[in-house]
Design an enzyme around this catalytic site. Structure first.
Site, mmCIF file in Angstrom:
data_model
loop_
_atom_site.group_PDB
_atom_site.id
_atom_site.type_symbol
_atom_site.label_atom_id
_atom_site.label_comp_id
_atom_site.label_asym_id
_atom_site.label_seq_id
_atom_site.Cartn_x
_atom_site.Cartn_y
_atom_site.Cartn_z
ATOM 1 N N ASP A 1 39.538 31.715 39.189
ATOM 2 C CA ASP A 1 38.242 31.399 39.819
ATOM 3 C C ASP A 1 37.539 32.702 40.207
ATOM 4 O OD1 ASP A 1 36.138 30.036 40.963
ATOM 5 O OD2 ASP A 1 37.204 29.578 42.828
ATOM 6 N N CYS B 1 31.391 30.724 37.824
ATOM 7 C CA CYS B 1 30.289 30.373 38.733
ATOM 8 C C CYS B 1 29.040 31.180 38.377
ATOM 9 C CB CYS B 1 30.692 30.559 40.188
ATOM 10 S SG CYS B 1 31.117 32.254 40.603
ATOM 11 N N ARG C 1 39.752 21.514 43.994
ATOM 12 C CA ARG C 1 41.015 21.735 44.712
ATOM 13 C C ARG C 1 41.817 20.436 44.769
ATOM 14 N NH1 ARG C 1 37.842 25.754 47.631
ATOM 15 N NH2 ARG C 1 36.922 24.147 48.935
ATOM 16 N N ASP D 1 44.280 38.402 45.298
ATOM 17 C CA ASP D 1 42.879 38.678 45.624
ATOM 18 C C ASP D 1 42.773 40.159 45.977
ATOM 19 O OD1 ASP D 1 40.386 36.592 46.407
ATOM 20 O OD2 ASP D 1 40.193 38.604 47.261
ATOM 21 N N SER D 2 41.568 40.721 45.816
ATOM 22 C CA SER D 2 41.384 42.138 46.156
ATOM 23 C C SER D 2 40.901 42.315 47.590
ATOM 24 C CB SER D 2 40.398 42.784 45.186
ATOM 25 O OG SER D 2 39.189 42.057 45.185
#
Ligand code: SAH
Length: 394
Positions: free
Chosen positions: A297, A337, A206, A247-248
């Site tokens: 991400d 990730c 970040r 985002d969901s």
């Protein structure tokens, strides 16, 4: 004392100090859930002291490879103290940090994150579950924190035959907190949020994103899989003109909007979309939208190597779409990730996504997890987060 005898030739990984013994490696022996067992080779040579997990395919997790070591309260306390002392020396620029990172800190199955004077712990294996009270007391004493919240609601508990547990283990207080990271503030909820409430592992990335925003003066940025807007706030702090966050999860987006306000940024500089990233990227391509910077991400698409092939296609797809949406000279911050996707494979996936999009790119930087999420040489499974900063050719 309970004894575990391995099959012939199955001593190799423990000899290399890898901390796991799989059920298929065991010739005989057993124990109760979390009980300390002595693991020996087929020839009767001492290999390790470990915690027994009767239901898990990871049947033993090693505590120590030293035969003289006693696995008792002093041992656990000293191991936790070492992990905590390391973080103090690392000089982390945040009051939120990972204090204990499981196997990599010698405490298999234990995650402890600190947010100010609140600790959040996940107990994901029988060994640490058995010693929970002792560990909780030691953590409070060693950190001086006021309270400890348990978030043992991970799916890995099921594999251990353990039920989900959440709630205050020591002390009590609000679960909505504000964390200071670098020069910004981030609200989170340790009871409602993902994992222990926040993705601390992306702290360094970040900051990197914020620095690029400052140097390259992003006008329009897209933050995909934004969660509570960590990269959004970082980019706005760096001076990005406008950031769209996707985002969901509606609660995560609400928190993201609150985080933009908390840092005093004009609400007109941020917009939020409760939507599927893949569909949104396709829609933007169809609309001819362009962005100077894009963050990708995604959640773990390949938990193990077995999922790698399907996941590779999913990673390639979103990266290909992102390349198409970048302005010339625009920058992609792309992450994986997934433990099942290694650094080299990820590099290949991103490169072939660029090729498919007809885009030439230059890798400006490689990124990884923050230093409070250490990876040890004997435990490659601990390395999961990898990222690339790629600039689309002007
Ligand atoms: N970058 C974030 C962490 C991202 S975690 C940070 O710095 O804090 C991954 C996020 O992806 C989660 O918030 C999850 O809700 C979201 N997500 C998962 N699948 C999604 C999808 N198909 N479309 C949009 N968001 C998704």
């Amino acid at each position: 004392m309970k004894l575990i005898r391995l099959k012939p030739g199955k001593d190799r990984s423990l000899l290399r100090r890898h901390p796991w013994v799989f059920d298929g490696a065991i010739a005989k022996g057993g124990g109760d859930a979390g009980e300390t067992v002595r693991v020996e080779s087929a020839e009767g040579q001492f290999l390790a002291w470990g915690a027994f997990s009767p239901a898990s395919s990871i049947r033993v997790r090693a505590w120590s490879f030293d035969e003289a070591q006693r696995i008792d309260a002093d041992f656990l306390r000293a191991t936790l103290a070492r992990a905590i002392a390391l973080r103090t020396r690392l000089g982390i620029e945040s009051d939120g940090m990972r204090l204990v990172h499981g196997e990599s800190d010698g405490v298999p199955g234990l995650i402890v994150d600190r947010y100010g004077d609140t600790l959040v712990a996940q107990f994901t294996a029988c060994g640490v579950e058995r010693h929970k009270a002792l560990i909780a007391d030691a953590l409070i004493e060693l950190t001086g924190c006021a309270r400890l919240y348990e978030r043992s609601d991970t799916s890995s508990r099921k594999l251990e035959g353990l039920p989900e547990v959440t709630g205050w283990l020591r002390g009590s207080g609000p679960t909505a907190l504000v964390l200071r990271e670098h020069s910004w503030q981030l609200g989170l909820d340790i009871a409602q949020g993902h994992k222990t409430g926040f993705y601390l592992d992306q702290r360094d990335s970040r900051l990197v994103c914020s620095q690029y925003a400052l140097r390259l003066q992003f006008k329009q940025m897209l933050n995909c899989y934004s969660y509570t807007g960590g990269f959004t706030v970082a980019a706005l702090a760096g001076g990005a003109g406008h950031v769209t966050s996707i985002d969901s999860s509606a609660p995560a987006l609400q928190q993201a909007a609150a985080n933009v306000a908390l840092n005093g940024f004009d609400a007109a500089r941020a917009s939020f979309m409760d939507a599927d990233v893949n569909a949104s990227l396709r829609q933007f391509v169809a609309e001819g939208r362009q962005f100077d910077a894009i963050v990708l991400d995604p959640p773990k698409l390949a938990p193990t190597v077995a999922h790698a092939e399907r996941a590779a296609r999913a990673y390639k797809d979103i990266n290909r779409l992102a390349f198409k949406l970048l302005t010339p000279g625009g920058v992609l911050f792309t992450f994986s990730c997934s433990g099942g996707i290694g650094v080299e494979l990820f590099h290949k996936i991103v490169a072939s996504a660029g090729l498919d999009a007809g885009v030439d790119g230059a890798i400006l930087q490689r990124l990884g997890g923050a230093s409070d999420h250490p990876m040890t040489v004997n435990f490659p499974e601990g390395e999961y987060l990898k990222g690339l900063v790629v600039m689309k050719k002007q």
